[in-house]
Write an enzyme that holds these catalytic residues in place. Structure first.
Site, PDB file in Angstrom:
ATOM      1  CD  GLU A 145      32.487   6.035  -0.411  1.00 28.97           C
ATOM      2  OE1 GLU A 145      33.022   5.698  -1.462  1.00 28.97           O
ATOM      3  OE2 GLU A 145      31.669   6.957  -0.318  1.00 28.97           O
ATOM      4  CG  ASP A 146      35.919   8.471   1.427  1.00 28.28           C
ATOM      5  OD1 ASP A 146      35.748   7.386   0.875  1.00 28.28           O
ATOM      6  OD2 ASP A 146      35.619   9.560   0.916  1.00 28.28           O
ATOM      7  CG  HIS A 193      32.965  16.966  -1.427  1.00 32.73           C
ATOM      8  ND1 HIS A 193      32.223  17.368  -2.524  1.00 32.73           N
ATOM      9  CD2 HIS A 193      32.488  15.731  -1.087  1.00 32.73           C
ATOM     10  CE1 HIS A 193      31.349  16.406  -2.839  1.00 32.73           C
ATOM     11  NE2 HIS A 193      31.495  15.410  -1.974  1.00 32.73           N
ATOM     12  CG  ASP A 213      28.236  13.542  -3.232  1.00 33.35           C
ATOM     13  OD1 ASP A 213      29.249  14.238  -3.093  1.00 33.35           O
ATOM     14  OD2 ASP A 213      28.269  12.314  -3.437  1.00 33.35           O
ATOM     15  CG  HIS A 236      28.277  13.095   1.724  1.00 34.50           C
ATOM     16  ND1 HIS A 236      28.608  14.416   1.882  1.00 34.50           N
ATOM     17  CD2 HIS A 236      28.904  12.684   0.597  1.00 34.50           C
ATOM     18  CE1 HIS A 236      29.399  14.782   0.885  1.00 34.50           C
ATOM     19  NE2 HIS A 236      29.601  13.747   0.091  1.00 34.50           N
ATOM     20  CG  ASP A 237      32.141  11.386   0.807  1.00 36.56           C
ATOM     21  OD1 ASP A 237      31.410  10.481   0.381  1.00 36.56           O
ATOM     22  OD2 ASP A 237      32.492  12.361   0.122  1.00 36.56           O
TER      23      ASP A 237
END
Length: 735
Positions: A90-91, A61, A153, A86-87
């Site tokens: 957050e993750d 992704h 995204d 980008h993630d």
């Protein structure tokens, strides 16, 4: 997974990474490649244990998003790095501090902007989604790339949504239509906007999508034949001029065909402009414009143009930077065809948005300026001090989707405004002070009302006055987010000034009633009149809503000593909770609909149970009339994106703060200067606005009618008493 499968997956990941470097629109330095490699390794490590719903490794992704950012949008190495990461915050266990240490402050800021609020789940309510969107927009102050990576995204999520549950698909698709497609359009990423719209339709109305797609495929051969016939007609003339060009057919998107079928109530076969013809030519900057008009002249020599449908965005580019010449001509077989004439540079800008501007702007200073102009445009839409997040998205959409018009200042400078803008929007666009002191406007040398809708080519002159100030009606006239925000702020300030005057008036009136003006009395008054804050009390005294009569009633209720003694014995004196709050609140007691603020029958929706004071909208149902929903109702986004035409504006109002219209009738003996005295008396009255005046004189006796706008009855009665005292007036009454 078996070892062989893992090895195969790793090879695929490496292949994707190499492709990312190869397809970058911008040339990458060795330093850039090192940073991208580090970001890639970090992302692979961070997401190593994660898989997507489809079962594939999560890392695919971020790589896919980075590829969209690098190739389709054409951003720089910093953006590619941020897209890969980008993630991560957050993750995974990586923190923003880690990212800042490894990649520097800029990348960390972008990643922070991209980190959603409190690990937001897709099925949370819509107001959180909008709040999330608002946070993303506010990071624009730091970096516009946040928004662009966010769009990339979303595009990849939409492309890979097959393995999600149908209800989630519909929710995400509706949100995409509502927020991300208009945003991509505004930034100038037209091809991405089209793909987002088509994918949204695919999940919200799959049958309609598949039906149109099937019909497009069936008619492709016929379209190609038509474009070949069109090309054949003009090819020789273009070749004679030694032009280096290519002619392409551009099919209309599935979403826009669907919209046309809906709006015009026609069938697929009746949509004639299912495609446009695009002529792209090679030219240096100096000859670009000249060649565009030369091609225009050749096309119109062969095909009759529709003069109303000429769009010259070369002389006045759209604020997204889009440049082209659009004409509609009567093509072969008597069909209207849109022809778009663009140079290779213009074509690239149309497809890549602002990234392509950089490529064609000479020098870093110019590059900075382009970025700055663009940021300022988006910034204007953000200067909205609304607190409700869904409102914020709505306001932002006002500025996003708007088609543009181009108007002139008295000095001949060109300004762009959204379609539907009024002289007030223009005034606030020039300067806030000009807007706040607008008294009137001339359009093309003619006086027009402030609600007049401007058209492209209008020349506008704003008439200002020191004494002019905004009133509530201005909110009905202004359509840009900037103008509305400034008007609301000014109205709040004005109310506070009235409250200041009201405070002084109240002190005098209490003194006359032999009461001391102190905190205890103010608290009692606030509770007695069922208000919230002391400012509420002062404001209502200032506008005359709480007059001498009402204060006397309060004093009488207080002076019943025996009752007061018993009450105080039984319970402690109540204290108004918010008495010290520095704001004027509203006692919402009536719901009105539409711009005209009509009182209509309605039902409150059970899904969100709105209460007086909530931000609401009306939804016209098929069988139950108007249903009122909160703006942050879980169903709001779906209504907004699928049934926008059935939504009606609604708001709670405080009827005590509303102005109302009254007609005063006068009769008396006519004498010189009487009309002047009457109008002077009205002008002197606080909070009275004169709308209409009409006098008739016959044999020395006059009759007159005056329409005034007042806040309440007591102001009107005071005015009538004053008018009766004017010499020569016999009778004054209310019609």
């Amino acid at each position: 997974m078996t070892e062989a499968a893992i090895e195969l997956e790793n090879k695929k990941i490496t292949r994707q990474y190499k492709e990312l470097l190869r397809i970058s629109y911008r040339s990458l330095s060795e330093e850039d490649k090192k940073m991208i490699r580090l970001a890639f390794d970090t992302a692979v490590d961070a997401h190593k244990d994660q898989r997507r719903k489809s079962g594939e490794a999560y890392i695919f992704h971020p790589i896919a998003v980075a590829k969209i950012v690098a190739s389709e949008i054409g951003l720089d190495a910093t953006s590619i790095v941020a897209a890969l990461l980008h993630d991560v915050v957050e993750d995974t266990d990586y923190t923003l501090e880690d990212i800042e240490k490894m990649f520097g402050e800029t990348v960390a800021k972008i990643v922070d902007g991209l980190t959603k609020i409190s690990h937001l789940k897709q099925d949370k309510d819509v107001s959180l989604q909008a709040e999330n969107f608002r946070k993303m927009l506010l990071t624009l102050n730091d970096d516009v790339r946040v928004i662009i990576i966010k769009i990339a995204d979303r595009l990849h999520n939409m492309q890979t949504m097959e393995s999600m549950q149908p209800d989630k698909q519909v929710k995400i698709a509706s949100e995409t239509l509502y927020i991300y497609a208009p945003l991509a359009h505004r930034i100038g990423l037209y091809s991405i906007k089209t793909e987002l719209e088509d994918l949204s339709l695919k999940f919200t109305e799959p049958d309609v999508y598949n039906d149109i797609l099937k019909k497009i495929r069936e008619s492709k051969e016929e379209q190609d034949a038509y474009i070949n016939e069109f090309t054949k007609t003009i090819k020789d003339s273009l070749d004679q001029e030694n032009l280096n060009y290519q002619i392409k057919g551009r099919p209309k998107s599935i979403f826009s065909i669907r919209r046309k079928i809906q709006v015009q109530n026609i069938t697929f076969d009746e949509v004639f402009d299912k495609f446009a013809v695009r002529i792209i030519y090679k030219a240096d900057l100096a000859n670009e414009k000249f060649l565009a008009w030369k091609i225009y002249s050749i096309v119109t020599d062969h095909f009759r143009p529709n003069p109303i449908r000429l769009r010259d965005w070369i002389s006045s580019p759209k604020s997204t930077g889009y440049e082209a010449l659009h004409i509609t001509v009567m093509g072969p077989k008597g069909r209207w065809v849109e022809v778009q004439i663009r140079s290779e540079r213009m074509n690239e800008i149309a497809e890549k948005g602002y990234a392509a501007h950089y490529k064609y702007k000479q020098g870093a200073v110019q590059e900075e300026k382009t970025m700055e102009d663009w940021l300022n445009k988006l910034q204007e839409a953000l200067e909205n001090s609304e607190t409700n997040a869904v409102d914020f998205v709505e306001q932002f959409k006002l500025n996003l989707y708007a088609k543009e018009i181009f108007v002139f200042t008295p000095q001949g400078d060109l300004k762009s405004l959204p379609k539907g803008a009024t002289p007030l929007d223009f005034a606030f666009g020039v300067h806030t002070e000009v807007g706040l002191h607008t008294r009137g406007a001339r359009v093309n040398n003619k006086l027009v009302p402030l609600s007049h809708e401007l058209k492209s080519g209008d020349q506008i002159e704003i008439i200002t006055s020191e004494n002019a100030k905004p009133n509530v009606n201005w909110l009905d006239y202004a359509s840009t987010a900037r103008a509305r925000a400034k008007i609301k702020s000014s109205l709040r300030e004005e109310k506070k000034e009235i409250a200041e005057d009201g405070k002084a008036i109240l002190a005098r009136k209490l003194k006359a009633q032999k009461l001391t003006f102190n905190e205890k009395i103010i608290n009692e008054l606030v509770i007695y009149f069922k208000l919230k804050t002391s400012l509420d009390l002062f404001y209502r005294v200032g506008i005359g809503k709480i007059d001498n009569q009402k204060l006397k009633e309060f004093t009488n209720s207080r002076s019943n000593a025996f009752v007061s003694y018993i009450k105080n014995k039984i319970r402690k004196p109540a204290v108004a909770e918010d008495i010290d709050k520095e704001e004027i609140t509203s006692k919402y007691d009536q719901l009105v609909f539409g711009k005209e603020e009509e009182v209509l029958d309605y039902k409150l929706a059970n899904c969100c149970n709105p209460i007086p004071g909530d931000n609401v909208f009306g939804f016209i149902t098929v069988s139950e009339g108007i249903k009122v929903h909160k703006k942050d109702c879980p169903n709001a986004i779906q209504f907004q994106s699928n049934y926008a035409y059935r939504i009606i504006q609604a708001k709670w109002i405080d009827s005590s703060q509303q102005d109302f219209k009254a007609i005063i009738k006068l009769t008396g003996i006519d004498n010189l200067g009487l009309v002047s005295e009457i109008t002077q008396e009205i002008s002197k009255s606080m909070n009275v606005n004169m709308r209409n005046i009409n006098f008739d004189s016959s044999d020395g006796v006059f009759t007159g009618k005056i329409t005034v706008i007042v806040k309440n009855n007591s102001i009107l009665n005071t005015l009538i008493d004053r008018l009766k005292k004017i010499n020569g007036i016999d009778k004054v009454s209310r019609e």
